[in-house]
Design an enzyme around this catalytic site. Structure first.
Site, PDB file in Angstrom:
ATOM      1  CE  LYS A  71      -8.819 -27.660   4.934  1.00 43.26           C
ATOM      2  NZ  LYS A  71      -8.348 -28.800   5.564  1.00 43.26           N
ATOM      3  CB  SER A 104      -5.874 -22.965  10.056  1.00 44.59           C
ATOM      4  OG  SER A 104      -4.678 -23.223  10.753  1.00 44.59           O
ATOM      5  CG  HIS A 132      -0.235 -24.469  14.300  1.00 39.72           C
ATOM      6  ND1 HIS A 132      -0.820 -23.803  13.323  1.00 39.72           N
ATOM      7  CD2 HIS A 132      -1.072 -25.752  14.200  1.00 39.72           C
ATOM      8  CE1 HIS A 132      -1.782 -24.264  12.649  1.00 39.72           C
ATOM      9  NE2 HIS A 132      -2.066 -25.564  13.183  1.00 39.72           N
ATOM     10  NE  ARG A 140      -7.509 -28.385  17.028  1.00 40.28           N
ATOM     11  CZ  ARG A 140      -7.480 -27.812  15.653  1.00 40.28           C
ATOM     12  NH1 ARG A 140      -7.319 -26.466  15.332  1.00 40.28           N
ATOM     13  NH2 ARG A 140      -7.900 -28.857  14.926  1.00 40.28           N
TER      14      ARG A 140
END
Lengths: 163, 163, 163, 163, 163, 163
Positions: free
Chosen positions: F41, F128, F17, F90
């Site tokens: 979540k 993450s 990040h 990514r």
């Protein structure tokens, strides 16, 4: 009557193509296997050879008409009264190309829809390019092509003209 | 008569689903839009709500029969006499899941073929999940869903039961 | 002696896993099939059940040692003296996850390499998730799982504990 | 003794290839780096130049034998007694091509397995094609190629023959 | 002042390219549309024709300077004082190529960053290659290209030189 | 003044990040790092913990304002006067999700453009989720996260509240 076209270069036709045609036969009354004049690259077989190998491989399929065509596949579809274009889907890379083609064809001709079929898992990663490559290096691919295509490739490698 | 099923959770039905149904209507005489009982996750709408929203959204499509089903979609297909399962294809990630499903379904039931349609480019990346997410955060998605679905979502967010 | 580990949740073990193990057996003298304690989701079978099904399915493979493990797979690999981690590769979505895992594991433990095997085309899109899903809806998947796994699933669905 | 082949065109060999070879060296006693005669396209370096650059770059690796080959890689593998074919995996597009190749090779020769390695993240998207492209436009890529390859490219760009 | 370059072959420029430029104009004060000398393949239009079509298509965009360049795009960026390279992203296959390019360019020139824009969904799968292919087969693509490009293609197909 | 937002859940913030933020800093005068209230979540860190870790990790970046937000990111962007939304790219799977999000956001708010950055190859496959997974199994990931995040995770695992 439900008519579809299945366009391609078929250089040469493989069992994967035939598998897609068998699946499509469930839905359509007539399917034009349309062999493209241009291949965008140096082809292994001439247009007539490619048409003949398709005819030989599919001679028992009553619903299928093998024919050559020139120009845009959507124009050919309109000419023969087809409302659907059939395409086989193999890998992800395939999928994106097919997606862009389907969107472009929709733009070129709104009355024609593209329908996709996934071949049997045995043929999932099969391509004419792979067949040509393996055969030219001496490999055997009999599981993946009709008998008549095998004979034609052997002749071709010996320098004999296929008619 | 050519019969197909179009199974899914339709939580809720979107314009992308309807686009796929319109394309499939060219080929089939009857299409069962089969709303799955199980969703594999917490659904926004109940089974009956989902069925009702499909019925409302498709009430002018004569060829389409909205119905719920339980169990395997291939079993439901056999029960209603369908020979083809219709699926929409959006992105690459979609494609691989659909591929594995088509291969598994072929293994479960050899008489059923899967046929894929690509929606209009406007709906290419549309999913019910995205619709639920955006709406729950207060976004407007009217271009992507039928009017009746919009009303139902608004009611749902206010805590009113949809019937 | 060349030692490898093949970590996973194996919930349940499928013929795809066994295919990967058979391929890896050509190279390694000993392979630890390492059943992970944690599954990151609700598992169908308990850790002991998963271990037992692996043992039953692989009882004739002399090179394979079925064992459970806790924590990082790289730590387990170091403990048993493995220099290689074996992974199966199926689809593209799989590939990216596996790639990120291999890079992370390399970072966690420089002495361990990851080696990938592609299963037989029949098992290319097979996953334990798909097996659980199909079976729970009443489908038959005997081509894809060992006999003992089939029996265990049937018991499980009837509410009988597998030991 | 465990023998593998690592076939390719190596036009030219990069640090990515060497990284894959280092990883494979953990498992195999002997690895044939097999430089393909045909490249399917216009190559930058001749077959002999490619072989020589591989030899120079790998002269301290005792387990590696650099050699050229003609025809199918599976036939070459059989000839030298290899049971495994080594391949590097970089990107998704790579992966699908490699998958189709592995399945075809399995069909051509059932005794040979394909094993994949993922290079260090630094080399993840590195390809000989990219190297040739950048170098021909005047870019420096010393981090990605052995010193001797750098020298050879410089000579090549000045029109000097590499031997 | 924030300066960017947008390099490419633009053979020919499409509405997708113009869409990316419009998006980038929000952020940059000056954008060099840099037409590459080399195309890596037989181009439809000459370098000068490609430059002229870009100029005509973008004549009302004050921030955009159309120019040709030779060699590495990172070198050209440095020469004009750009700190950012702009790229459009379409499909997944595109993405991987762009990723490898961005990583290589970062390695070649640490002061330059690559920034990606996604075109409008209408242009998501549009490419100059597709445009050339469709036009050469007689298809109409007016929705996807500027008026002046259409005229130029028509002339080109009649064998008239574009200046 | 050029203002951008960089929305996300940042659970926790990683060096990937920060790398994206450093790249974006070249172009923008002010960047709102917008920490989403909802995570869709169960999160590892609470909203306040996530905001604090971002603030600590970025305290020397003058252009960056860390803030929390509720609702749609496009609405937040409008509120703070941002014209651009920044996103990191990514892997391929990432790309498709980001693509659908960018298209939906464009539909929700026509004045906002999405701009993508590719992180350094070291962080290409970092997420993450991967960080949380590895850490919870006892792995060390110091190369991938700021020092303060490492400390916070350690505290968290010991059951200490982070403030």
């Amino acid at each position: 009557m439900k008519i579809a076209i299945y366009p391609g270069t078929f250089d040469p036709i493989t069992n994967g193509h035939i598998d897609v045609l068998n699946k499509a036969s469930i839905v359509f009354d007539k399917i034009y296997l349309a062999v493209a004049d241009h291949t965008g690259k140096q082809s292994m077989f001439s247009l007539n050879e490619r048409v003949n190998l398709c005819k030989l491989s599919l001679k028992d399929h009553e619903k299928i008409i093998v024919t050559k065509f020139k120009g845009l596949s959507v124009d050919f579809a309109m000419k023969v009264g087809a409302t659907v274009m059939i395409r086989g889907l193999r890998a992800v890379s395939d999928f994106e190309y097919e997606l862009s083609l389907a969107l472009m064809n929709k733009n070129l001709c709104d009355e024609l829809e593209t329908m996709f079929f996934v071949p049997n898992s045995k043929y999932l990663y099969l391509s004419s390019t792979m067949i040509r490559q393996v055969v030219s290096l001496g490999g055997k691919v009999l599981d993946y092509i009709p008998k008549c295509v095998e004979t034609a490739i052997k002749k071709k490698l010996k320098g004999v003209e296929n008619e």
